[in-house]
Structures are given as structure tokens and as C-alpha cells.
Design an enzyme around this catalytic site. Structure first.
Site, PDB file in Angstrom:
ATOM      1  CE  LYS A  86       4.681  20.385  35.817  1.00  0.00           C
ATOM      2  NZ  LYS A  86       6.074  19.938  35.612  1.00  0.00           N
ATOM      3  CB  SER A 138       6.936  20.856  31.920  1.00  0.00           C
ATOM      4  OG  SER A 138       7.182  20.196  33.141  1.00  0.00           O
ATOM      5  CB  SER A 161       9.943  20.387  34.485  1.00  0.00           C
ATOM      6  OG  SER A 161       9.934  19.900  33.168  1.00  0.00           O
TER       7      SER A 161
END
Lengths: 486, 99
Positions: free
Chosen positions: A79, A154, A178
Site C-alpha cells: 500500500k 482505504s 481499511s
């Protein structure tokens, strides 16, 4: 042989047995990304050359009969809020669009030490603020199951990339869901570890007291593998807990006889999609047929978890994001002759997207004189009550269960105009972060071709139990083996 | 439905934005005022819950005072740090006017 649908653990055995090379594996990932990422947009940056070089080194080790790490050349996506020395790390924000960190996050160091190969950085909501990956400065990621829908957020890029078979493994971060939200929406497995189990050193902060980096993969076993690699004490993170290192692969036990599972009443009902509600009940029946004891349990304070979560997260965000002023790194508006406050305001206005600014302003409000007691302190007290409610429930139950998300993936654009409606989608994930406990989302079925995720929650540092229950569920259901129609 | 009393006015939103060093456009001031009122209204539901006896621990971990030995350790090289800065002059990061 199609490598893209194989679990990481299977690929690892094939590499170790020299049936395939690490280079084959990394090339297959890069090829898959080349072919489909134009549609999915899971990646913001690729590290192709670096990855191929690493794979070659690892292949050399294997051929030479030297010991190889636990990840044995497996491709992995990271990420884009996790720092990697020399590789652009953007947080999907304009303000960090050209930021190249001067150091590497502990989790990435550990992945490299175990011979994992980073192939790229994945898309996300800007500064991890969102549940749909639509707030990314670089545009949304598309759900591999239906390209008109969000992948969740997210960590939407990480979820989509694993679902689409671009990489078998990915790292996400979970501040209020997330990791679990995109795992649920994309039909993969995602783990939010106990607060303090995984080092946050090198994770760009959004709300420090809540967030943990977590593994994502297509199977529970793959997540257990990656969790084993990334967890453990790190002196560079002051909130890292010094617990004994464990090999989580040892807890992949297909047996839950006698395990007491509580279904959390407050995380069902109003606002839950009927198909999701039906799914949780059939999942509970399945667990009972496998020998578990399932009962409903009430955690009354969970009704208040969502507003408490947002207040704490926003307050911490307003403080954390004060560092972005265009002086030491990142984007600077660069007008000459402005006074410092105007220079900072202009940079921050242009550098941050609307949702980030909304949260900074709300956080500033919650911390300001006259509102601190009413909002911030109140939220902290509610968080404590939520934690105590969980600990009490764990006296009667080994693990708790709930849907990960109250509904399947929604359409791109459907919720983004109404921030509050978007916040509401996190209702079942945020309590876990307030309590600091571990949780997992595993695929538990489909509705209209869209995946549904089942969430298990366990007491602090009981990832062993969490993985065992999730693994047993997975091994006795077919959902994880279905691939998106890409 | 009765007219809702706004928790936060447009002027307060402007003031908060100033405190947070964020500029907002006129349209954003209107939009944010409306959205922030909805959100704060929702947050106010916390008032229903009696938290009188709840602890106010700021952290789930019972860690206190995590210290290391006060021994010098190598830090990041200066060139690497300066390379990140948008404006530098010689070995310094250039800041906007303070006075």
C-alpha cells in the site's frame, strides 16, 4: 500453468521444489499487471527492474542450495502509505506526489529479509481516509468483480490487486476497517492484527492510536504466512509490544469443535443488506455444523463506536497532517514573497483533497477549546467502554462474528458526495480498532455476483484463534476458490 | 421537521480552516458548513451515553514511558534530507518569510 490463481503457499512450494523460479513468478505478476491493470488501476507505481533483480538473486540462492526466506521470491504489493527507501510513496495525495522516502518501513524490511519481492505500490484513499478508494488523487481503483463498483477502502488497490490475481500477497493498513473493507468487497482475506503486534515504523500516520498494517491474500493460509513475516517487536515503534514471535502457519487447524462463537447483535439489523444478513446466519449454521457453539451476544456500547471512532481519527489526523507544509518535503505551492501562514495555507489547500481537509477541520474542531470535553474526551471514554464491552464478551465467547461490511460493493460515485453516508459503511469494522483487538474478513458468499465478507474478532494477541476459526470456515466452504470474471 | 439549529456557522468553519492553515474557496465554505453540521449533529449522539464512570485511557496498550538508552546513533545523511526539500539554499532548507 496459470500462476495468477495459485495461493502464495502453493507458489512457495513450487519455487522451493524448483518447479518454477522466483523470476517466473515475478514475471507472471508483472505480465498480469500489464494486461489488466489498465482496467483495475490497483497500482500507482511499479518497481519492475528492482523486482526482477531481486528475483534473480533469490533464484541464485535456491540454485546454489542456500537457505531461502519464508517468502521465497513471492511477488507482493505494498500500500502506498508504507515507505520504501528510494521508491516514490504518495499516500495517493497530491501533496506527496513526488515524495521519495529516505528510509524503509520495518514491515518492508521484514518482507525483504524473508525474500519477498515488492513489485509495486498500490492505490488507496488519500491518506487512508475513505472506504472506497475514490478519494485517491490518482483516480479510483475498480472492483475486479464489477468494474463499475468500488473495491472498498482505504486499501482498495491492495484488495483489488490480490483479487485480480496481479499478486498473491499484499500489505494494507487498517485504521477503521481499511484492510477488512476491501477484503470483503473484493472477495479476499484480510487481517487487522492486534494493536502493537506489527510495527508502524515507516507507515505514514493517519490516526496512530488505531492503525495497524495487515496482510491480504486469497487464502487464510497466505495471510498467516505474511503475518508471521511482518509481526514482532520493533524498537523503532514505541507502541510495538514485545510478545514472543509465532509461526502463524501452525494455527491453520481444520477443527473448531467446542469453540464458542458470539454473533454481535449490534452489528446486524438496521442498514444491513438483506443478503448480508442472510449470509451471516447461514455462515453461523455452517460453523455450528463444524462443531462450534454459536449464540447471539449484545455489546450495547457498539452503537456509539462509529461517531467515537471518527472523532478520535479526525483529531489525530488534524495533528498528524500538520507536518505537511511544503518546507521539508512534498509539494509546495511555491509562490514567492508570501508570508509563512499564507504559504502554508496555499500549499495545503492545493495539496490536500476535499475529504482530507474536511477531516482536518473536524479534528481541529473536536480538539479546540470548549469542544475538547464534549467531543474528543467523550469519544475517548466511549472507546474505553467499547474495549471493556469486548473484553467482557470474550469471557463467554472465544471469538465474535459479524459481517465485515453491511452491504456488498457499491457503485463508483454512489456515496462519495455524502461524507456521512460513506462513514456509515464502516459501522462493523471500527469497533475493533477502538478496542485494539485482532479481526479478519474471509469470503463467505456472493450476492448478485458480488462477494460478501465474514468478520471474526478475537481477544488481544489471539491471532492463533482467529486464524484457526477462519481457516476452518474457509476449508469447509467454496467461496474463496471463485475468481472474478476478468 | 423543525428547523435545525446549526452547530457550527460558516464563520466558525472559516476560523477552523485558518487554525488548521487550510484555505477554502467560497463554494467549499458553503459545502463544508453544511456537511460539517450534518456530521457534528451525528457525533452529538454520543451525548446519550453515560460515560461518567468510564476510564479515559488514550491508548489500548498499557505501555508507559517507552525509553531507550540515551546513546547517539547514526541519523540519515544530510544530502538525502536536503534532496527532499522543495527549496534549499546551500545546506539549508529555505522557509517563507516569518516576519
Amino acid at each position: 500453468m496459470k500462476l495468477e490463481t495459485l495461493p502464495a503457499l502453493t507458489l512457495r512450494e513450487k519455487i522451493r521444489a524448483q518447479e518454477i523460479t522466483a523470476t517466473d513468478c515475478v514475471l507472471a505478476a508483472l505480465e498480469r499487471i500489464k494486461n489488466i491493470d489498465g482496467k483495475v488501476h490497483a497500482f500507482l507505481t511499479l518497481t519492475r527492474e528492482m523486482a526482477l533483480e531481486r528475483a534473480k538473486e533469490i533464484d541464485g540462492k535456491i540454485r546454489g542450495g542456500q537457505p531461502v526466506g519464508a517468502l521465497a521470491g513471492l511477488p507482493i504489493a505494498i500500500k502506498d502509505n508504507i515507505c520504501l527507501d528510494g521508491v516514490r510513496t504518495t499516500c495517493a495525495s497530491h501533496i506527496l506526489e513526488n515524495f521519495t522516502p529516505p528510509y524503509t518501513a520495518t514491515v518492508v524490511d521484514r518482507v525483504a529479509r524473508e525474500d519477498g519481492v515488492v513489485v509495486g505500490k498500490t492505490n488507496m484513499d488519500e491518506f487512508a481516509m475513505g472506504s472506497s478508494t475514490e478519494t485517491s488523487y490518482f483516480g479510483p481503483t475498480y472492483n475486479p468483480w464489477d468494474l463499475t463498483r468500488v473495491p472498498g477502502g482505504s486499501s482498495g488497490g491492495s484488495g483489488a490487486c490480490v483479487a485480480a490475481g496481479e499478486t498473491p500477497l499484499a500489505l494494507g493498513s487498517d485504521t477503521g476497517g481499511s484492510v477488512r473493507c476491501p477484503a470483503s468487497f473484493c472477495g479476499v482475506v484480510g487481517v487487522k492484527p492486534t494493536y502493537g503486534l506489527v510495527s508502524r515504523y515507516g507507515l505514514i500516520a493517519y490516526a496512530n492510536s488505531l492503525e495497524q498494517i495487515g496482510p491480504m491474500g486469497r487464502t487464510v493460509g497466505d495471510c498467516a504466512l505474511l503475518l508471521t513475516v511482518i509481526s514482532g517487536y520493533d524498537e523503532r515503534d514505541a507502541t510495538s509490544v514485545n510478545v514472543e514471535a509465532r509461526n502463524y502457519l501452525e494455527y491453520l487447524i481444520n477443527d473448531i469443535s467446542g469453540v464458542r462463537i458470539g454473533m454481535v447483535q449490534q452489528l446486524l439489523g438496521e442498514g444491513t443488506h438483506p443478503a448480508v444478513e442472510k449470509n451471516i446466519h447461514s455462515s453461523a449454521e455452517k460453523l455450528v455444523s463444524l462443531g462450534a457453539k454459536c449464540e447471539t451476544v449484545s455489546l450495547p456500547t457498539l452503537r456509539y463506536a462509529l461517531p467515537a471512532y471518527y472523532l478520535i481519527a479526525m483529531a489525530e489526523a488534524s495533528s498528524n497532517l500538520a507536518r505537511y507544509d511544503g518546507l521539508r518535503y512534498g509539494y509546495a505551492a511555491g509562490e514567492e514573497g508570501l508570508m509563512w501562514h499564507d504559504a502554508f495555507s496555499t500549499t495545503r489547500q492545493r495539496g490536500f483533497g476535499a475529504e482530507v481537509r474536511r477531516r482536518i477541520i473536524l479534528g481541529t474542531y473536536a480538539l479546540s477549546a470548549g469542544y475538547y470535553d464534549k467531543f474528543f474526551l467523550k469519544a475517548v471514554k466511549v472507546a474505553n467502554m467499547v474495549r471493556l464491552d469486548f473484553l467482557k464478551a470474550f469471557k463467554t465467547f472465544d471469538v465474535l462474528m459479524a459481517p465485515a461490511m453491511p452491504f456488498p460493493a457499491f457503485k463508483i460515485g454512489e456515496r462519495i458526495q455524502d461524507p456521512l453516508a460513506l462513514y456509515m459503511s464502516d459501522i462493523a469494522t471500527v469497533p475493533v480498532n477502538l478496542a485494539g483487538i485482532p479481526a479478519i474478513s474471509v469470503p463467505s458468499g456472493f450476492t448478485d455476483g458480488l462477494p460478501i465478507g465474514l468478520q471474526f474478532m478475537a481477544p488481544p494477541f489471539r491471532e492463533d484463534l482467529l486464524l484457526r476459526v477462519a481457516y476452518t470456515f474457509e476449508q469447509n466452504t467454496p467461496h474463496h476458490a471463485v475468481n472474478p470474471p476478468l | 421537521m423543525a428547523e435545525r439549529k446549526n452547530a457550527i456557522s460558516r464563520e466558525e468553519v472559516e476560523h477552523l480552516a485558518w487554525l488548521a492553515r487550510l484555505e477554502l474557496t467560497d463554494d467549499e465554505k458553503d459545502l463544508f458548513t453544511r456537511q460539517l453540521n450534518d456530521i457534528i449533529d451525528y457525533f452529538s449522539s454520543l451525548e446519550e451515553l453515560d460515560t461518567e464512570d468510564a476510564p479515559s485511557q488514550l491508548h489500548v496498550l498499557e505501555l508507559t514511558d517507552v525509553f531507550r538508552e540515551d546513546e547517539p546513533k547514526p541519523c540519515l545523511p544530510r544530502e538525502k534530507i536536503l534532496k527532499m526539500a522543495p527549496k534549499i539554499q546551500e545546506a539549508y532548507i529555505k522557509a517563507p518569510k516569518m516576519v
